[in-house]
Motif scaffolding. Structure first.
Motif, PDB file in Angstrom:
ATOM      1  N   THR A 162       0.818  -1.209   0.000  1.00 60.99           N
ATOM      2  CA  THR A 162       0.000   0.000   0.000  1.00 60.99           C
ATOM      3  C   THR A 162       0.857   1.267   0.000  1.00 60.99           C
ATOM      4  N   LEU A 163       2.179   1.120  -0.162  1.00 63.17           N
ATOM      5  CA  LEU A 163       3.071   2.262   0.037  1.00 63.17           C
ATOM      6  C   LEU A 163       3.914   2.588  -1.198  1.00 63.17           C
ATOM      7  N   GLY A 164       3.376   2.406  -2.385  1.00 62.87           N
ATOM      8  CA  GLY A 164       4.053   2.827  -3.592  1.00 62.87           C
ATOM      9  C   GLY A 164       5.385   2.143  -3.821  1.00 62.87           C
ATOM     10  N   ILE A 207      13.127  -3.592  -9.238  1.00 64.09           N
ATOM     11  CA  ILE A 207      12.480  -2.387  -8.721  1.00 64.09           C
ATOM     12  C   ILE A 207      11.515  -1.826  -9.762  1.00 64.09           C
ATOM     13  N   GLY A 208      11.929  -1.863 -11.020  1.00 61.51           N
ATOM     14  CA  GLY A 208      11.031  -1.418 -12.081  1.00 61.51           C
ATOM     15  C   GLY A 208      10.095  -2.505 -12.554  1.00 61.51           C
ATOM     16  N   ALA A 209      10.649  -3.696 -12.769  1.00 65.82           N
ATOM     17  CA  ALA A 209       9.850  -4.780 -13.345  1.00 65.82           C
ATOM     18  C   ALA A 209       8.699  -5.192 -12.443  1.00 65.82           C
ATOM     19  N   ALA A 210       8.834  -4.989 -11.133  1.00 69.86           N
ATOM     20  CA  ALA A 210       7.787  -5.396 -10.199  1.00 69.86           C
ATOM     21  C   ALA A 210       6.476  -4.671 -10.450  1.00 69.86           C
ATOM     22  N   SER A 211       6.536  -3.532 -11.111  1.00 70.87           N
ATOM     23  CA  SER A 211       5.319  -2.742 -11.335  1.00 70.87           C
ATOM     24  C   SER A 211       4.578  -3.102 -12.612  1.00 70.87           C
ATOM     25  N   THR A 212       5.148  -3.930 -13.452  1.00 68.76           N
ATOM     26  CA  THR A 212       4.520  -4.181 -14.749  1.00 68.76           C
ATOM     27  C   THR A 212       3.140  -4.805 -14.620  1.00 68.76           C
ATOM     28  N   LYS A 213       2.923  -5.611 -13.581  1.00 69.90           N
ATOM     29  CA  LYS A 213       1.606  -6.230 -13.409  1.00 69.90           C
ATOM     30  C   LYS A 213       0.609  -5.300 -12.725  1.00 69.90           C
ATOM     31  N   ASP A 214       1.102  -4.222 -12.114  1.00 68.15           N
ATOM     32  CA  ASP A 214       0.216  -3.325 -11.370  1.00 68.15           C
ATOM     33  C   ASP A 214      -0.712  -2.534 -12.280  1.00 68.15           C
ATOM     34  N   GLY A 220      -8.797  -3.353  -8.820  1.00 68.07           N
ATOM     35  CA  GLY A 220      -8.812  -4.109  -7.575  1.00 68.07           C
ATOM     36  C   GLY A 220      -7.900  -3.501  -6.523  1.00 68.07           C
ATOM     37  N   ASP A 221      -6.733  -2.997  -6.936  1.00 68.21           N
ATOM     38  CA  ASP A 221      -5.803  -2.394  -5.978  1.00 68.21           C
ATOM     39  C   ASP A 221      -6.405  -1.145  -5.349  1.00 68.21           C
ATOM     40  N   LEU A 222      -7.137  -0.356  -6.130  1.00 67.90           N
ATOM     41  CA  LEU A 222      -7.820   0.817  -5.576  1.00 67.90           C
ATOM     42  C   LEU A 222      -8.836   0.399  -4.516  1.00 67.90           C
ATOM     43  N   ALA A 223      -9.606  -0.637  -4.829  1.00 68.18           N
ATOM     44  CA  ALA A 223     -10.613  -1.112  -3.880  1.00 68.18           C
ATOM     45  C   ALA A 223      -9.972  -1.653  -2.607  1.00 68.18           C
ATOM     46  N   GLY A 224      -8.776  -2.208  -2.734  1.00 69.87           N
ATOM     47  CA  GLY A 224      -8.097  -2.777  -1.574  1.00 69.87           C
ATOM     48  C   GLY A 224      -7.203  -1.811  -0.848  1.00 69.87           C
ATOM     49  N   GLY A 225      -7.195  -0.552  -1.242  1.00 70.49           N
ATOM     50  CA  GLY A 225      -6.402   0.453  -0.549  1.00 70.49           C
ATOM     51  C   GLY A 225      -4.927   0.443  -0.905  1.00 70.49           C
ATOM     52  N   CYS A 226      -4.552  -0.238  -1.979  1.00 74.89           N
ATOM     53  CA  CYS A 226      -3.142  -0.284  -2.379  1.00 74.89           C
ATOM     54  C   CYS A 226      -2.774   0.984  -3.152  1.00 74.89           C
ATOM     55  N   LYS A 227      -1.555   1.426  -2.955  1.00 72.42           N
ATOM     56  CA  LYS A 227      -1.072   2.623  -3.633  1.00 72.42           C
ATOM     57  C   LYS A 227       0.127   2.257  -4.494  1.00 72.42           C
ATOM     58  N   THR A 228      -0.161   1.561  -5.580  1.00 71.42           N
ATOM     59  CA  THR A 228       0.900   1.188  -6.508  1.00 71.42           C
ATOM     60  C   THR A 228       1.312   2.412  -7.322  1.00 71.42           C
ATOM     61  N   VAL A 232      -0.680   6.005  -7.766  1.00 72.30           N
ATOM     62  CA  VAL A 232      -0.156   7.221  -7.133  1.00 72.30           C
ATOM     63  C   VAL A 232       0.244   8.271  -8.160  1.00 72.30           C
ATOM     64  N   HIS A 233       0.890   7.843  -9.249  1.00 72.51           N
ATOM     65  CA  HIS A 233       1.469   8.797 -10.191  1.00 72.51           C
ATOM     66  C   HIS A 233       0.774   8.847 -11.545  1.00 72.51           C
ATOM     67  N   GLY A 234      -0.184   7.972 -11.769  1.00 77.01           N
ATOM     68  CA  GLY A 234      -0.829   7.901 -13.072  1.00 77.01           C
ATOM     69  C   GLY A 234      -0.080   6.944 -13.988  1.00 77.01           C
ATOM     70  N   VAL A 235      -0.773   6.440 -14.988  1.00 80.90           N
ATOM     71  CA  VAL A 235      -0.229   5.391 -15.843  1.00 80.90           C
ATOM     72  C   VAL A 235       0.994   5.868 -16.622  1.00 80.90           C
TER      73      VAL A 235
END
Length: 331
Positions: A162-164, A207-214, A220-228, A232-235
């Motif tokens: 939940t912390l970017g 560090i970068g590749a981990a975000s590709t699935k986000d 779903g992440d928005l509904a679960g309170g996650c801040k990917t 946080v920054h837009g697509v």
């Protein structure tokens, strides 16, 4: 029939198709240690003890990955109702209690046997189990990896998901840095710069590749309170933020061939075949540039498909890098 269905649900909870990358990373790390100047056996013998130690450590890595997948699904249940509706906890095929039982069982199977993963000159299982504490390096690396899975998923320990960018770090450290060092620790000691340098290459990439699935999981992440990062920054901005991590880590390969080890100046930081390592670095850098092109040319398309081409390239790059490192330390 019911037992078969339950077994199938547990297999899906473990998500065995995700076990190959960490397994390959462990084996690659072990091969790098075997072929490096830090191999503690001066004769570089591929003994039964070495083979069995690596096999045990690799099996434990698979168990740890299964437990990690399980705990992630426990804490992401509400998110998965939107993003992954066919997962066994969402469908009710498994209860939360059953998932916790599976998790703790596989954590135990992953961690306890690694106490016997001890390197030369200890060759028998008895010698390995009763070796001095400082030789049980693999055990403590796996323990650290276990803790990171909780830090990533469990609210009680921070739930960095939940912390970017913190989420990316808690993926990159265990699955990048510690994974390679753990494989190395099955053959050689980790008190050298080389295994950590290799681990840092993969950690920076993740560090970068981990975000590709986000990008595809935003709803779903928005509904679960996650801040990917995409949330946080837009697509578009998130795509540019992760792009350097697909390119610059691979430049560390030719650099590591050229730089001298500060602890042992007689040789370079990377002691594999210098030409193969340099060539691998150049190839992966160019591949990374192409992957970045796929990322940033149409960032919005990342949100419409679960298996975007950039994700497939990320996966293949990681696999190619693992194999390439192993080959460079064998030739």
């Amino acid at each position: 029939m019911a037992e078969s269905s339950k077994l199938s649900a547990y297999v899906r909870l473990a998500r065995p198709f995700t076990l190959l990358p960490p397994l390959l990373g462990i084996v690659s790390g072990a091969i790098c240690a075997f072929g490096s100047v830090h191999n503690p056996d001066p004769e570089y013998r591929l003994t039964l003890s070495v083979v069995l130690t690596v096999l045990l450590g690799s099996l434990c890595a698979s168990f740890l990955n299964a437990a990690s997948n399980s705990i992630n699904q426990i804490y992401d249940l509400e998110i998965d109702r939107l993003n992954k509706p066919n997962r066994p906890l969402v469908t009710g095929e498994l209860s939360i209690r059953e998932a916790w039982g599976f998790t703790w069982l596989f954590y135990a199977l992953a961690l306890i046997p690694t106490w016997a993963v001890v390197v030369y000159p200890f060759t028998t299982w008895g010698e390995k189990v009763f070796a001095p504490l400082e030789y049980h390096q693999t055990f403590f690396i796996y323990l650290a990896g276990l803790i990171f899975t909780f830090v990533y998923s469990a609210p009680q320990l921070g739930r960095t998901k939940t912390l970017g960018m913190a989420a990316n770090l808690t993926i990159a450290i265990p699955r990048g840095i510690l994974l390679k060092v753990a494989g190395w620790a099955m053959v050689a000691h980790v008190w050298h710069a080389e295994p950590w340098y290799i681990g840092a290459v993969f950690g920076l990439f993740l560090i970068g590749a981990a975000s590709t699935k986000d990008f595809a999981d935003i709803e779903g992440d928005l509904a679960g309170g996650c801040k990917t990062l995409p949330i946080v920054h837009g697509v578009k901005k998130a795509a540019w933020m992760i792009s350097p991590f697909f390119v610059f880590p691979w430049l560390l390969l030719p650099l590591g061939v050229w730089l001298r080890d500060p602890q042992e100046p007689a040789h370079a930081i990377l002691t594999g075949n210098p030409w193969l390592l340099s060539g691998l670095g150049v190839l992966l850098t160019l591949w990374g540039v192409y992957t970045v092109y796929l990322l940033v040319r149409d960032p919005d398309s990342l949100t419409t498909t679960e298996n975007h081409p950039s994700w497939r390239h990320m996966y293949l790059m990681m696999m190619a890098a693992q194999v390439g490192f192993a080959v460079a330390y064998l030739i």
